[in-house]
Design an enzyme around this catalytic site. Structure first.
Site, PDB file in Angstrom:
ATOM      1  N   ASP A  17       0.679  -1.420   0.021  1.00  0.00           N
ATOM      2  CA  ASP A  17      -0.021   0.001  -0.212  1.00  0.00           C
ATOM      3  C   ASP A  17       0.859   1.158   0.000  1.00  0.00           C
ATOM      4  OD1 ASP A  17      -1.985  -1.831   0.473  1.00  0.00           O
ATOM      5  OD2 ASP A  17      -2.963  -1.074   2.151  1.00  0.00           O
ATOM      6  N   SER A  93       2.289  -7.565   9.289  1.00  0.00           N
ATOM      7  CA  SER A  93       0.922  -7.430   8.604  1.00  0.00           C
ATOM      8  C   SER A  93       0.446  -8.931   8.233  1.00  0.00           C
ATOM      9  CB  SER A  93       0.849  -6.669   7.424  1.00  0.00           C
ATOM     10  OG  SER A  93       1.546  -7.355   6.422  1.00  0.00           O
ATOM     11  N   THR A 136      -8.147  -2.841  10.112  1.00  0.00           N
ATOM     12  CA  THR A 136      -8.388  -4.211   9.212  1.00  0.00           C
ATOM     13  C   THR A 136      -9.616  -4.698   9.145  1.00  0.00           C
ATOM     14  OG1 THR A 136      -7.574  -6.460   9.028  1.00  0.00           O
ATOM     15  CG2 THR A 136      -6.821  -5.178  10.835  1.00  0.00           C
ATOM     16  N   GLU A 138      -9.881  -7.815   9.751  1.00  0.00           N
ATOM     17  CA  GLU A 138      -9.364  -8.896  10.785  1.00  0.00           C
ATOM     18  C   GLU A 138     -10.107  -8.883  12.187  1.00  0.00           C
ATOM     19  OE1 GLU A 138      -7.685 -11.936  10.766  1.00  0.00           O
ATOM     20  OE2 GLU A 138      -8.326 -12.118   8.756  1.00  0.00           O
ATOM     21  N   TYR A 160      -2.606 -10.443  15.875  1.00  0.00           N
ATOM     22  CA  TYR A 160      -2.379  -9.346  14.989  1.00  0.00           C
ATOM     23  C   TYR A 160      -3.714  -8.344  15.039  1.00  0.00           C
ATOM     24  CZ  TYR A 160      -3.255  -7.203  10.314  1.00  0.00           C
ATOM     25  OH  TYR A 160      -3.482  -6.132   9.316  1.00  0.00           O
ATOM     26  N   LYS A 164      -4.536  -4.828  16.413  1.00  0.00           N
ATOM     27  CA  LYS A 164      -5.208  -3.864  15.654  1.00  0.00           C
ATOM     28  C   LYS A 164      -6.290  -2.978  16.355  1.00  0.00           C
ATOM     29  CE  LYS A 164      -2.798  -3.451  11.461  1.00  0.00           C
ATOM     30  NZ  LYS A 164      -2.160  -2.446  10.659  1.00  0.00           N
TER      31      LYS A 164
HETATM   32  P1  NAP Z   1       3.029  -5.170   3.912  1.00  0.00           P
HETATM   33  O1  NAP Z   1       2.934  -5.187   2.233  1.00  0.00           O
HETATM   34  O2  NAP Z   1       3.160  -6.181   4.762  1.00  0.00           O
HETATM   35  O3  NAP Z   1       3.769  -3.634   4.289  1.00  0.00           O
HETATM   36  C1  NAP Z   1       4.097  -3.227   5.603  1.00  0.00           C
HETATM   37  C2  NAP Z   1       4.999  -2.239   5.615  1.00  0.00           C
HETATM   38  O4  NAP Z   1       5.356  -2.028   7.028  1.00  0.00           O
HETATM   39  C3  NAP Z   1       6.515  -2.751   5.280  1.00  0.00           C
HETATM   40  O5  NAP Z   1       7.078  -1.697   4.428  1.00  0.00           O
HETATM   41  C4  NAP Z   1       7.492  -3.219   6.458  1.00  0.00           C
HETATM   42  O6  NAP Z   1       8.823  -2.952   6.062  1.00  0.00           O
HETATM   43  C5  NAP Z   1       6.837  -1.988   7.277  1.00  0.00           C
HETATM   44  N1  NAP Z   1       6.988  -2.173   8.690  1.00  0.00           N
HETATM   45  C6  NAP Z   1       6.848  -3.714   9.463  1.00  0.00           C
HETATM   46  N2  NAP Z   1       7.332  -3.569  10.446  1.00  0.00           N
HETATM   47  C7  NAP Z   1       7.777  -2.107  10.712  1.00  0.00           C
HETATM   48  C8  NAP Z   1       8.260  -1.351  11.839  1.00  0.00           C
HETATM   49  N3  NAP Z   1       8.532  -2.026  13.083  1.00  0.00           N
HETATM   50  N4  NAP Z   1       8.772  -0.292  11.773  1.00  0.00           N
HETATM   51  C9  NAP Z   1       8.754   0.444  10.409  1.00  0.00           C
HETATM   52  N5  NAP Z   1       8.405  -0.112   9.235  1.00  0.00           N
HETATM   53  C10 NAP Z   1       7.827  -1.581   9.549  1.00  0.00           C
HETATM   54  O7  NAP Z   1       1.487  -4.533   4.265  1.00  0.00           O
HETATM   55  P2  NAP Z   1       0.272  -3.804   3.198  1.00  0.00           P
HETATM   56  O8  NAP Z   1      -0.501  -4.986   2.620  1.00  0.00           O
HETATM   57  O9  NAP Z   1       0.858  -2.765   2.399  1.00  0.00           O
HETATM   58  O10 NAP Z   1      -0.585  -3.186   4.292  1.00  0.00           O
HETATM   59  C11 NAP Z   1      -0.250  -1.902   4.716  1.00  0.00           C
HETATM   60  C12 NAP Z   1      -1.050  -1.657   6.115  1.00  0.00           C
HETATM   61  O11 NAP Z   1      -2.459  -1.913   6.123  1.00  0.00           O
HETATM   62  C13 NAP Z   1      -0.623  -2.564   7.270  1.00  0.00           C
HETATM   63  O12 NAP Z   1      -0.714  -1.932   8.278  1.00  0.00           O
HETATM   64  C14 NAP Z   1      -1.607  -3.803   7.280  1.00  0.00           C
HETATM   65  O13 NAP Z   1      -1.737  -4.367   8.616  1.00  0.00           O
HETATM   66  C15 NAP Z   1      -2.953  -3.154   7.033  1.00  0.00           C
HETATM   67  N6  NAP Z   1      -3.937  -3.735   6.223  1.00  0.00           N
HETATM   68  C16 NAP Z   1      -3.664  -4.466   4.979  1.00  0.00           C
HETATM   69  C17 NAP Z   1      -4.539  -4.968   4.467  1.00  0.00           C
HETATM   70  C18 NAP Z   1      -4.398  -5.810   3.263  1.00  0.00           C
HETATM   71  O14 NAP Z   1      -5.157  -6.578   2.646  1.00  0.00           O
HETATM   72  N7  NAP Z   1      -3.195  -5.597   2.313  1.00  0.00           N
HETATM   73  C19 NAP Z   1      -5.979  -5.142   4.709  1.00  0.00           C
HETATM   74  C20 NAP Z   1      -6.206  -4.305   6.183  1.00  0.00           C
HETATM   75  C21 NAP Z   1      -5.143  -3.447   6.564  1.00  0.00           C
HETATM   76  P3  NAP Z   1       9.680  -3.986   5.297  1.00  0.00           P
HETATM   77  O15 NAP Z   1       9.641  -3.558   4.045  1.00  0.00           O
HETATM   78  O16 NAP Z   1      11.121  -3.575   5.913  1.00  0.00           O
HETATM   79  O17 NAP Z   1       9.167  -5.170   5.605  1.00  0.00           O
HETATM   80  O1  G4F Z   2      -3.780 -14.053   2.217  1.00  0.00           O
HETATM   81  P1  G4F Z   2      -3.853 -14.066   3.850  1.00  0.00           P
HETATM   82  O2  G4F Z   2      -2.559 -14.647   4.511  1.00  0.00           O
HETATM   83  O3  G4F Z   2      -4.753 -12.920   4.388  1.00  0.00           O
HETATM   84  P2  G4F Z   2      -5.434 -12.542   5.911  1.00  0.00           P
HETATM   85  O4  G4F Z   2      -5.266 -13.300   6.706  1.00  0.00           O
HETATM   86  O5  G4F Z   2      -6.969 -12.397   5.240  1.00  0.00           O
HETATM   87  O6  G4F Z   2      -4.989 -11.400   6.281  1.00  0.00           O
HETATM   88  C1  G4F Z   2      -4.759 -10.070   5.148  1.00  0.00           C
HETATM   89  O7  G4F Z   2      -5.849  -9.286   4.942  1.00  0.00           O
HETATM   90  C2  G4F Z   2      -6.120  -8.918   6.375  1.00  0.00           C
HETATM   91  C3  G4F Z   2      -7.584  -7.808   6.042  1.00  0.00           C
HETATM   92  O8  G4F Z   2      -8.474  -8.799   6.401  1.00  0.00           O
HETATM   93  C4  G4F Z   2      -4.998  -7.840   6.558  1.00  0.00           C
HETATM   94  F1  G4F Z   2      -5.420  -6.970   7.776  1.00  0.00           F
HETATM   95  C5  G4F Z   2      -3.794  -8.619   6.928  1.00  0.00           C
HETATM   96  O9  G4F Z   2      -2.782  -7.621   6.881  1.00  0.00           O
HETATM   97  C6  G4F Z   2      -3.473  -9.351   5.603  1.00  0.00           C
HETATM   98  O10 G4F Z   2      -3.166  -8.531   4.463  1.00  0.00           O
HETATM   99  O11 G4F Z   2      -4.883 -15.226   3.965  1.00  0.00           O
HETATM  100  C7  G4F Z   2      -6.273 -15.486   3.450  1.00  0.00           C
HETATM  101  C8  G4F Z   2      -7.152 -16.655   3.573  1.00  0.00           C
HETATM  102  C9  G4F Z   2      -6.802 -17.148   5.155  1.00  0.00           C
HETATM  103  O12 G4F Z   2      -8.312 -17.456   5.572  1.00  0.00           O
HETATM  104  C10 G4F Z   2      -5.783 -18.247   5.212  1.00  0.00           C
HETATM  105  O13 G4F Z   2      -6.132 -19.433   5.948  1.00  0.00           O
HETATM  106  O14 G4F Z   2      -6.281 -17.682   2.811  1.00  0.00           O
HETATM  107  C11 G4F Z   2      -6.198 -18.919   3.631  1.00  0.00           C
HETATM  108  N1  G4F Z   2      -4.967 -19.526   3.141  1.00  0.00           N
HETATM  109  C12 G4F Z   2      -5.155 -20.924   3.138  1.00  0.00           C
HETATM  110  N2  G4F Z   2      -3.823 -21.225   2.509  1.00  0.00           N
HETATM  111  C13 G4F Z   2      -3.742 -19.232   3.299  1.00  0.00           C
HETATM  112  C14 G4F Z   2      -2.967 -20.224   2.656  1.00  0.00           C
HETATM  113  N3  G4F Z   2      -3.053 -17.971   3.593  1.00  0.00           N
HETATM  114  C15 G4F Z   2      -1.771 -18.016   3.562  1.00  0.00           C
HETATM  115  N4  G4F Z   2      -1.297 -16.792   3.633  1.00  0.00           N
HETATM  116  N5  G4F Z   2      -1.065 -18.947   2.818  1.00  0.00           N
HETATM  117  C16 G4F Z   2      -1.532 -20.228   2.477  1.00  0.00           C
HETATM  118  O15 G4F Z   2      -0.982 -21.150   2.201  1.00  0.00           O
END
Ligand code: NAP
Ligand code: G4F
Length: 335
Positions: A17, A93, A136, A138, A160, A164
């Site tokens: 993001d 995350s 999130t 979650e 996690y 959050k």
């Molecule tokens: P992401 O790709 O895992 O990116 C997380 C970023 O946070 C990375 O750049 C990571 O740095 C940095 N980070 C981790 N720990 C840190 C620390 N202690 N100090 C400074 N930076 C740190 O996550 P994303 O998918 O872009 O998501 C962005 C945010 O939205 C997260 O807070 C996530 O929990 C939240 N969120 C994501 C989703 C989703 O579906 N993607 C949904 C809901 C909420 P490195 O590159 O060094 O690892």
């Molecule tokens: O892709 P996932 O790991 O995403 P999850 O757990 O939904 O979390 C992501 O979305 C959240 C928003 O709701 C964020 F807050 C969070 O930071 C992250 O971006 O898993 C999605 C689903 C789960 O139910 C998991 O059990 O896929 C299922 N799954 C099945 N096999 C797997 C796998 N997930 C992962 N990562 N790896 C597998 O092999």
């Protein structure tokens, strides 16, 4: 720097993001500061294409070393940059990983935002700096109502998600206690070709590309029945920005209002290259979690009404874009 040019600070700038948001803000003529953390291997690959020499006088994009588990770095970056907007996207995350490193997850994901809010207050920036917290779906965990809205009670099911929930409430608390412009985005799953490799969607799209090119034989996964409301990250970062452009700070649910299972993701991804996922996918207990979130579905009514936001990229196109991108990555040998 021109007087009307806004300054933004993004933590987690090299995440999925963060990289899209940095691009969006640069396009909108912001000066963008990003926080990167020290790692023994280079971790800025998602923003390398917008990197600028730190000695450049009229810079628009600058990276700072920092860590949201380290108050002193958080405080000094905020003091130095005095941002109009802070987007706190940094987090540990990965839900499954949070069961293995629960204390670190709480430190980064719960206390990280608190450190930022405190720094805003300490430097007396609460009338200038708007704050976005990356919340999130979650947090809904064992869902208490379907679809989920801003009023649905939380029932977090992982370290996690519990972290959050703290972040959500501390953001709301600072908004109410100190009159800060602080918003929680409650974002449902969003993906893209920049998604981390360990999330299920990217694990699938990359496996499809490798299997199609005879570089991988099988794909080991956990729970295929899990249902998520999956959107595209490029759409969701627009919503983050819109939240901070409103007259009043509020919390918003962001999602598509459509739900699909991991199995449906597999079907579209493998069909796209004329393969059947059942020939390649093996169920592996290692990928099941101590507690699973079975189903998530957003009701983004408020975001549509107040932010005039709606997603542009549908599920099928999202899956195909991810597969196409990984086919190209494999062909170009960049992965
Ligand atoms: P992401 O790709 O895992 O990116 C997380 C970023 O946070 C990375 O750049 C990571 O740095 C940095 N980070 C981790 N720990 C840190 C620390 N202690 N100090 C400074 N930076 C740190 O996550 P994303 O998918 O872009 O998501 C962005 C945010 O939205 C997260 O807070 C996530 O929990 C939240 N969120 C994501 C989703 C989703 O579906 N993607 C949904 C809901 C909420 P490195 O590159 O060094 O690892
Ligand atoms: O892709 P996932 O790991 O995403 P999850 O757990 O939904 O979390 C992501 O979305 C959240 C928003 O709701 C964020 F807050 C969070 O930071 C992250 O971006 O898993 C999605 C689903 C789960 O139910 C998991 O059990 O896929 C299922 N799954 C099945 N096999 C797997 C796998 N997930 C992962 N990562 N790896 C597998 O092999």
């Amino acid at each position: 720097m021109k007087n009307n040019q806004k300054i933004a600070l993004i933590t987690g700038v090299n995440g999925q993001d963060g990289a899209y948001l940095a691009e969006l803000l640069l396009k909108k003529n912001y000066i963008v500061h990003g926080v990167k953390r020290r790692s023994s291997s280079i971790n800025t690959f998602r923003v390398d294409h917008i990197y600028q020499d730190p000695h450049e006088k009229n810079y628009k994009f600058r990276l700072h070393y920092g860590d949201i588990t380290d108050s002193s770095s958080v405080s000094s970056i905020i003091k130095k940059t005095k941002p109009d907007e802070i987007y706190n996207l940094a987090a540990q995350s990965h839900v499954a990983v949070s069961f293995e490193v629960p204390e670190y997850t709480a430190n980064a994901d719960a206390l990280g935002p608190l450190r930022i809010l405190e720094a805003i207050k300490f430097h007396k920036l609460q009338n200038k700096t708007k704050f976005y917290q990356a919340g999130t779906s979650e947090m809904f965990g064992k869902v208490q109502q379907t679809p989920q809205t801003e009023k649905t009670p939380f029932y977090p099911k992982s370290p996690y998600a519990v972290s959050k929930v703290y972040a959500h409430w501390i953001t709301k608390n600072y908004r109410e206690s100190y009159n800060m412009f602080a918003c929680n985005g409650i974002l449902f799953n969003h993906e893209s070709p920049r998604r981390g490799f360990e999330f299920v969607t990217r694990k699938i799209s990359l496996a499809v590309a490798k299997i199609k090119n005879n570089l991988q034989k099988e794909l080991r996964l956990g729970n295929l029945e899990a249902k998520r409301d999956w959107g595209h990250a490029r759409d969701y970062i627009e919503a983050m920005w819109l939240m901070l452009q409103q007259n009043d700070p509020e919390d918003y649910v962001i999602g598509t209002g459509e739900q699909h299972s991991v199995k449906e993701f597999l079907e579209i991804a493998f069909n796209h290259v004329n393969l059947n996922y059942q020939d390649y996918v093996k169920i592996d207990k290692a990928f099941f979690r101590p507690a699973e979130v079975e189903t998530l579905l957003a009701d983004p009514f408020n975001a549509k009404k107040k932010l005039k936001w709606s997603p542009k990229i549908n599920f099928e196109n999202l899956v195909k874009e991810m597969v196409e991108s990984d086919l190209k990555n494999v062909k170009d040998k960049v992965i």
